[in-house]
Design a protein around this motif. Structure first.
Motif, short mmCIF file in Angstrom:
data_model
loop_
_atom_site.label_atom_id
_atom_site.label_comp_id
_atom_site.label_asym_id
_atom_site.label_seq_id
_atom_site.Cartn_x
_atom_site.Cartn_y
_atom_site.Cartn_z
N THR A 226 3.38 -7.42 0.50
CA THR A 226 3.06 -7.20 1.91
C THR A 226 1.99 -8.21 2.33
O THR A 226 1.24 -8.72 1.49
CB THR A 226 2.53 -5.78 2.18
OG1 THR A 226 1.37 -5.54 1.37
CG2 THR A 226 3.59 -4.73 1.86
N GLY A 227 1.93 -8.46 3.63
CA GLY A 227 0.86 -9.28 4.18
C GLY A 227 1.03 -10.77 4.05
O GLY A 227 0.16 -11.54 4.47
N PHE B 85 2.07 -6.04 -4.54
CA PHE B 85 1.23 -7.19 -4.24
C PHE B 85 0.85 -7.20 -2.77
O PHE B 85 1.70 -6.93 -1.90
CB PHE B 85 1.97 -8.49 -4.54
CG PHE B 85 2.17 -8.80 -5.99
CD1 PHE B 85 1.34 -9.70 -6.64
CD2 PHE B 85 3.21 -8.22 -6.71
CE1 PHE B 85 1.53 -10.01 -7.98
CE2 PHE B 85 3.42 -8.52 -8.05
CZ PHE B 85 2.57 -9.42 -8.69
N VAL B 86 -0.38 -7.53 -2.48
CA VAL B 86 -0.79 -7.92 -1.14
C VAL B 86 -1.05 -9.42 -1.19
O VAL B 86 -1.82 -9.91 -2.04
CB VAL B 86 -2.06 -7.17 -0.68
CG1 VAL B 86 -2.51 -7.69 0.69
CG2 VAL B 86 -1.80 -5.67 -0.63
N PRO C 112 9.84 -9.73 -0.28
CA PRO C 112 9.18 -8.47 0.08
C PRO C 112 9.51 -7.33 -0.88
O PRO C 112 8.67 -6.48 -1.15
CB PRO C 112 9.71 -8.18 1.49
CG PRO C 112 10.07 -9.52 2.03
CD PRO C 112 10.59 -10.30 0.86
N GLN C 113 10.74 -7.33 -1.38
CA GLN C 113 11.13 -6.30 -2.33
C GLN C 113 12.08 -6.91 -3.36
O GLN C 113 13.00 -7.66 -3.02
CB GLN C 113 11.84 -5.14 -1.62
CG GLN C 113 10.93 -4.33 -0.70
CD GLN C 113 11.70 -3.27 0.05
OE1 GLN C 113 12.70 -3.57 0.70
NE2 GLN C 113 11.24 -2.04 -0.01
N GLN D 200 -3.88 -11.32 -3.01
CA GLN D 200 -5.13 -10.75 -2.51
C GLN D 200 -5.53 -9.53 -3.33
O GLN D 200 -6.72 -9.30 -3.59
CB GLN D 200 -4.99 -10.36 -1.04
CG GLN D 200 -4.45 -11.47 -0.14
CD GLN D 200 -5.37 -12.67 -0.06
OE1 GLN D 200 -6.51 -12.55 0.38
NE2 GLN D 200 -4.87 -13.83 -0.49
N SER D 201 -4.53 -8.74 -3.70
CA SER D 201 -4.77 -7.56 -4.53
C SER D 201 -3.44 -7.14 -5.15
O SER D 201 -2.37 -7.56 -4.70
CB SER D 201 -5.37 -6.41 -3.72
OG SER D 201 -4.45 -5.95 -2.74
N LEU D 202 -3.54 -6.29 -6.17
CA LEU D 202 -2.35 -5.86 -6.90
C LEU D 202 -2.56 -4.44 -7.40
O LEU D 202 -3.65 -4.09 -7.88
CB LEU D 202 -2.09 -6.80 -8.09
CG LEU D 202 -1.00 -6.40 -9.09
CD1 LEU D 202 0.37 -6.33 -8.43
CD2 LEU D 202 -0.99 -7.37 -10.28
#
Length: 760
Positions: A698-699, A737-738, A681-682, A709-711
């Protein structure tokens, strides 16, 4: 074996969560298993290394039948000495295992006899500390500084205590390949105060080095009741008496006997002289220095210099153990021997035991740069200084001697990687480029290696005559095809540095030469519904018939080294667009990578395969496949003794898994990093001078919902499956990041650069 772990399950990262002071004070060594990778072919050294790159690597030497103990350690078998110098994670044949002593209960009638002992319990260890309990009842505890070591002995009560110092002690090899070390001779002298000095001279080993000498100086905490020297051949004594000095080509050493059952032995080493060894000892470990203080010192140095550089939260204990145990394994070698170079006098830093850049240039040195930038600059300066004085930089080096070169002159890749990422400091880059040009233009003298007698395996590019004459390498030279692919990447490195220095003519020349791997491409070579592979080529230009699934023995005398045409046909990472074109376009390229798994070719423990799993990023919409391969590779690792999928290779294997955790992968010699998917997560990397790279997810989660999914990069939406060094490392940055459980087509922007591909 003991694994020293804390019950803490996360290490605080965010100040608002637990305060940065907590993170700064955390003892990350609690998560380190020093025995990670010591079995199953990992060959890692578990003994005491007091700081990153320390010269002294103090630990046990174990004999078990005819099994090579590459790092001195084996999990079973008898201990026959505890010595001051070792390599870590290397193959080929053992190196070092010198400046040894062995505790013996009672008086010693023949110090040349087999004095080895079994272990009454499994060895224990943590950073800065090692313990062996012998079946004789002796307990041995070890600690060290960078140039000196401490032995703490506890003998059983009711008997006298002896310590044997055998100058001829050196790690053997049983492989029959001619790579075994030899003892050439030595000297040993003791004084009335009980301290002793001397030296041993040795040769050969995997790098085929000539005679080299290490000096030592030892002191005991108690005055011996008896001191003797010995000399002999094999197990036959020619002298064993109270004469205080012996020397010669026979086995020599000393025996010290004590009435006390608890004593310590302090030993310093030096490549310069025995008086320098005494200076090193007296400076680093005084009579009053305790084992505990040395342990604390080692932990402090490893925490400050390496382990604290990477902080995570939300990780399991198992992943924390893997993370920090891998960080330890990355920085055991090379050895910082600044001030200990017997070959020349120089104000430049000096590093030895680069074993080898063929293994480490793909992903280790890029992380070395990020986590230890000061030492990394010193290492680059050392490579250049070796060229100044020895004539060539080293692809591999130990005992102050270059050798052996397995493929290309991959130090060129390392220098190029440093240059394009802005490493300057005190580096003389004009000299650096001249050193690279020596590799590219001067054929090194043949050292007549029995395993590859065609050309030099000591340094440089032995097959350079063909490379310059034909633009490819004929079977007149061993490892012709794999060398050609690597020479191409080496020449690309020269292009990068020449361009930066404004040398346009040389830049164009080496860019053109970097494309010569294409001259080995035979479009008619077929395998499993694929056409086109790099194959051997004769002087008349014709291709040699080659089954792309075969490589002979994949060793020194073959056309391919340690892998086959399927893998080497994907290794021109500076010219990926050309590879795609030759293979047949995007779909064929994806299937070509897939086939590495379908045909069970891919080997996560073998360096030529390292970058292949992430080349999916060069096809739009396929980044998720790189992520899937990354996660599959991660499952092959753990922090246990058999936790590496292959030989550590001086930390190459550990750096590979660390990049998977970070979620990036370096393209050596370029500023490009391919985007994968982080584990935690981190995660925060301390880049020095107040700079940090902060990576969050996340997610999703590491094990089942890991597809990007996205950045966002530095707060901006990011739609490329790659970033550059300048984006996230040069000044620090953020990557948000997702993640999710199914692939998403998020990387819709430009593909990663392929700088040697031109207008393809």
């Amino acid at each position: 074996m003991r694994m020293h772990f804390s019950l803490q399950t996360t290490i605080c990262l965010v100040a608002s969560a637990c305060g940065r002071s907590v993170a700064a004070q955390a003892d990350y060594t609690n998560y380190v298993n020093v025995f990670m990778g010591t079995t199953g072919g990992g060959n890692r050294f578990p003994g005491v290394v007091a700081a990153p790159f320390a010269m002294v690597k103090l630990g046990p030497d174990v004999q078990s039948g005819t099994t090579d103990a590459y790092s001195g350690y084996l999990p079973s078998g008898n201990i026959w000495g505890f010595s001051m110098m070792h390599e870590s994670g290397t193959g080929g044949a053992p190196k070092y295992g010198v400046v040894s002593q062995m505790p013996v209960v009672g008086n010693v009638s023949n110090p040349l006899a087999d004095l080895s002992q079994g272990r009454a319990a499994a060895d224990q260890g943590q950073i800065g500390y090692y313990k062996s309990s012998l079946t004789s009842g002796v307990t041995v505890e070890l600690a060290a500084m960078e140039h000196a070591g401490l032995y703490q002995y506890s003998f059983p009560s009711g008997s006298s205590s002896s310590v044997v110092v055998d100058v001829s002690h050196v790690l053997p090899s049983f492989r029959g390949l001619g790579w075994e070390q030899h003892y050439s001779g030595g000297n040993f002298t003791y004084s009335s105060d009980g301290h002793y000095e001397g030296s041993g001279t040795y040769n050969n080993g995997w790098n085929l080095s000539p005679d080299w000498t290490i000096y030592f100086c030892g002191r005991f905490s108690q005055q011996p009741s008896s001191m003797k020297t010995f000399k002999g051949t094999g197990t036959t004594l020619s002298s064993y008496d109270s004469t205080p000095s012996v020397s010669g080509t026979e086995r020599v050493g000393g025996v010290f006997t004590f009435t006390q059952t608890n004593l310590t032995s302090r030993v310093g080493i030096s490549f310069i002289s025995s008086s320098k060894a005494c200076e090193n000892l007296d400076r680093e470990i005084q009579e009053s220095t305790s084992l505990q203080s040395l342990m604390n010192n080692a932990k402090s140095k490893w925490n400050a210099q390496v382990l604290s550089k990477v902080q995570v939260s939300g990780a399991s204990d198992a992943d924390l153990q893997l993370l920090y145990s891998s960080l330890l394994g990355m920085f055991l070698i090379p050895s910082n021997r600044t001030g200990e170079n017997p070959g020349w006098s120089s104000a430049e830093p000096y590093y030895d035991d680069s074993f080898t850049l063929w293994d480490t240039h793909r992903c280790h040195t890029a992380l070395f740069h990020i986590l230890e930038p000061v030492a990394y600059e010193e290492f680059i300066r050392s490579l250049i200084d070796i060229w100044r004085h020895d004539g060539f930089m080293s692809d591999a080096r130990s005992s102050n001697y270059n050798g052996r070169v397995q493929g290309g002159s991959n130090q060129d890749n390392v220098l190029a990687d440093a240059y394009v990422k802005g490493v300057r400091g005190a580096i003389n880059w004009q000299d650096g480029f001249s050193a690279m040009q020596t590799d590219a233009e001067e054929t090194p003298p043949n050292n007549h290696d029995p395993k590859a007698p065609d050309s030099s395996t000591k340094e440089g590019r032995g097959a350079l005559p063909d490379w310059l004459k034909y633009g490819y390498i004929t079977p007149a030279f061993t490892r012709a095809v794999s060398r050609a692919v690597e020479y191409s990447t080496n020449d690309f490195g020269l292009y990068q540095v020449a361009s930066g220095l404004g040398n346009s003519a040389d830049a164009q020349k080496y860019l053109t030469r970097s494309r010569n791997w294409r001259n080995h491409w035979n479009p008619a070579a077929t395998s499993n519904n694929h056409s086109g592979f790099v194959v051997p080529r004769l002087a008349n230009g014709s291709f040699v018939a080659q089954d792309p699934l075969g490589c002979g023995g994949c060793y020194w005398g073959d056309a391919y080294y340690e892998d086959n045409p399927w893998v080497y046909s994907l290794n021109a990472i500076h010219d990926v667009y050309t590879m795609k074109k030759f293979i047949g376009g995007d779909d064929k390229f994806v299937d070509r990578i897939n086939k590495l798994w379908d045909l069970k070719i891919f080997n996560a423990g073998n360096e030529p395969s390292f970058t292949s799993p992430y080349l999916y990023n060069f096809v739009k919409g396929k980044q998720y496949m790189s992520v899937q391969r990354s996660r599959d590779i991660g499952k092959l690792y753990n922090s246990g003794a058999a936790g590496l999928p292959g030989n550590s290779d001086a930390g190459a294997m550990e750096s590979n898994i660390l990049w998977q955790m970070i979620g990036l992968y370096p393209m050596t010699g370029q500023t490009t990093f391919l985007v994968l998917s982080p584990w935690f997560p981190q995660l925060s990397i301390d880049l020095g001078n107040g700079r940090r790279l902060e990576i969050t997810t996340t997610g999703g989660n590491k094990d089942s919902a890991y597809y990007v999914q996205s950045l966002k990069v530095n707060g901006e939406n990011w739609t490329k499956a790659w970033v550059t060094y300048q984006d996230v490392f040069a000044s620090g940055g953020t990557m948000e990041f997702v993640l999710g459980s199914t692939p998403a087509d998020w990387a819709t922007d430009d593909l990663p650069p392929s700088p040697a591909s031109g207008d393809l």
